[in-house]
Design a protein around this motif. Structure first.
Motif, PDB file in Angstrom:
ATOM      1  N   LEU A   1      73.482  37.762 -41.558  1.00 47.05           N
ATOM      2  CA  LEU A   1      74.703  38.010 -42.326  1.00 47.05           C
ATOM      3  C   LEU A   1      75.644  38.873 -41.489  1.00 47.05           C
ATOM      4  CD1 LEU A   1      76.024  37.409 -45.051  1.00 47.05           C
ATOM      5  CD2 LEU A   1      75.101  39.561 -45.883  1.00 47.05           C
TER       6      LEU A   1
ATOM      7  N   ALA B   1      72.155  38.612 -49.167  1.00 48.39           N
ATOM      8  CA  ALA B   1      71.325  38.323 -47.997  1.00 48.39           C
ATOM      9  C   ALA B   1      69.862  38.196 -48.394  1.00 48.39           C
ATOM     10  CB  ALA B   1      71.506  39.415 -46.950  1.00 48.39           C
TER      11      ALA B   1
ATOM     12  N   CYS C   1      69.316  34.857 -50.261  1.00 49.25           N
ATOM     13  CA  CYS C   1      69.410  33.692 -49.381  1.00 49.25           C
ATOM     14  C   CYS C   1      68.371  33.724 -48.267  1.00 49.25           C
ATOM     15  CB  CYS C   1      70.805  33.601 -48.761  1.00 49.25           C
ATOM     16  SG  CYS C   1      72.101  33.290 -49.962  1.00 49.25           S
TER      17      CYS C   1
ATOM     18  N   ILE D   1      68.567  35.634 -45.496  1.00 44.46           N
ATOM     19  CA  ILE D   1      69.298  35.670 -44.216  1.00 44.46           C
ATOM     20  C   ILE D   1      69.652  37.114 -43.859  1.00 44.46           C
ATOM     21  CG2 ILE D   1      70.230  33.346 -44.397  1.00 44.46           C
ATOM     22  CD1 ILE D   1      72.853  34.658 -45.401  1.00 44.46           C
ATOM     23  N   ASP D   2      68.688  38.016 -43.966  1.00 36.10           N
ATOM     24  CA  ASP D   2      68.963  39.430 -43.759  1.00 36.10           C
ATOM     25  C   ASP D   2      69.639  39.726 -42.421  1.00 36.10           C
ATOM     26  OD1 ASP D   2      67.863  40.113 -46.212  1.00 36.10           O
ATOM     27  OD2 ASP D   2      65.840  40.121 -45.362  1.00 36.10           O
TER      28      ASP D   2
ATOM     29  N   LYS E   1      80.523  36.994 -43.573  1.00 33.37           N
ATOM     30  CA  LYS E   1      81.010  37.630 -44.808  1.00 33.37           C
ATOM     31  C   LYS E   1      82.472  37.254 -45.054  1.00 33.37           C
ATOM     32  CE  LYS E   1      78.140  41.779 -44.545  1.00 33.37           C
ATOM     33  NZ  LYS E   1      78.180  43.246 -44.380  1.00 33.37           N
TER      34      LYS E   1
ATOM     35  N   VAL F   1      70.877  28.817 -41.876  1.00 35.87           N
ATOM     36  CA  VAL F   1      71.586  29.753 -42.743  1.00 35.87           C
ATOM     37  C   VAL F   1      72.456  28.981 -43.737  1.00 35.87           C
ATOM     38  CG1 VAL F   1      73.316  31.586 -42.783  1.00 35.87           C
ATOM     39  CG2 VAL F   1      71.522  31.613 -41.055  1.00 35.87           C
TER      40      VAL F   1
ATOM     41  N   TRP G   1      76.485  42.635 -50.605  1.00 39.34           N
ATOM     42  CA  TRP G   1      76.060  41.756 -49.513  1.00 39.34           C
ATOM     43  C   TRP G   1      74.559  41.831 -49.273  1.00 39.34           C
ATOM     44  CZ3 TRP G   1      79.241  38.102 -48.591  1.00 39.34           C
ATOM     45  CH2 TRP G   1      80.623  38.311 -48.709  1.00 39.34           C
ATOM     46  N   THR G   2      73.966  42.982 -49.506  1.00 37.90           N
ATOM     47  CA  THR G   2      72.523  43.132 -49.300  1.00 37.90           C
ATOM     48  C   THR G   2      71.759  42.234 -50.271  1.00 37.90           C
ATOM     49  OG1 THR G   2      72.940  45.432 -48.699  1.00 37.90           O
ATOM     50  CG2 THR G   2      70.664  44.821 -49.145  1.00 37.90           C
TER      51      THR G   2
END
Length: 181
Positions: free
Chosen positions: A71, A62, A65, A67-68, A76, A31, A58-59
Motif C-alpha cells: 500500500l 491494507a 486486502c 496488502i500490508d 492510496k 494486489v 488505510w491500515t
C-alpha cells in the motif's frame, strides 16, 4: 447474501472498471486481484470503507486486502476516488480529506450594494445604519415587555429593620426591599 438490485450491479461494474483503469497501472496483478473484490464487497454488503476519526483508515484497508507492504502513497492516491465514490453511493458522510474549506467570498463595495438593492427585489429586512453610515448589528428580537431602566441608587420600598444571617437570606431580603426580581 444480500439482494442484488440493478443499481448495485451497475455500480459494481463501475468499480471493477475503475480498478482496471486506475489501480492496475500503479500496482501488481496480485494486489489488484485483492483490492477489486474488497471494493466490490463494500458495494454488495453496502458497507462504508473503514474510517478512523473521519478519515480513511488505510491500515484497516491494507489488512482486509492482505496488502500490508504494497500500500504505497501512489496506490492510496489512485484508490481514494473509488472509496469516495462508494461513500457517496452509500450516502454516508464524506471523509475529512475530501472536505475542503470554501474560498472566502469577496464582498462588493458599498456603492454596489446600494445600486443592486435599488434594482432587485429583496425579501430581507432593511438594515439599520449607524452614525457613520455603517450597518448596525441587530440583536435578535426579544419577546416580552421592555426592561426597566437601571437606576444606580434606587429608593428602597421600606427601611431595613433586620440583618439576615446568611448571604442567600440577605440577598432575598434586599431584593424584596428594592422591588427587584
Amino acid at each position: 447474501m444480500p439482494k442484488q438490485d440493478i443499481a448495485s450491479s451497475q455500480f459494481q461494474r463501475k468499480i471493477s472498471e475503475f480498478c482496471e483503469v486506475r489501480i492496475a497501472p500503479v500496482t501488481s496483478r496480485r494486489v489488484l486481484e485483492n483490492i477489486k473484490p474488497y471494493l466490490i464487497s463494500l458495494v454488495i454488503y453496502r458497507k462504508s470503507p473503514p474510517l478512523l476519526n473521519g478519515r480513511i483508515n488505510w491500515t484497516a484497508i491494507a489488512d482486509a486486502c492482505g496488502i500490508d507492504d504494497e500500500l504505497t502513497v501512489e496506490l492510496k492516491k489512485q484508490l481514494r476516488p473509488g472509496l469516495d465514490a462508494i461513500i457517496r453511493w452509500l450516502g454516508a458522510p464524506a471523509a475529512l480529506e475530501d472536505l475542503r474549506p470554501s474560498k472566502p467570498k469577496i464582498k462588493p463595495a458599498k456603492t454596489d450594494i446600494r445600486a443592486r438593492g435599488s434594482t432587485t427585489l429583496s425579501t430581507r429586512k432593511p438594515r439599520r445604519r449607524g452614525s457613520e453610515g455603517a450597518p448596525v448589528q441587530a440583536a435578535s428580537a426579544q419577546r416580552g415587555p421592555q426592561p426597566k431602566p437601571i437606576r444606580e441608587f434606587p429608593e428602597p420600598l421600606f427601611e431595613a429593620t433586620d440583618d439576615p444571617a446568611t448571604f442567600q437570606d440577605a440577598l432575598v431580603y434586599h431584593m424584596r426591599r428594592f422591588g427587584d426580581s
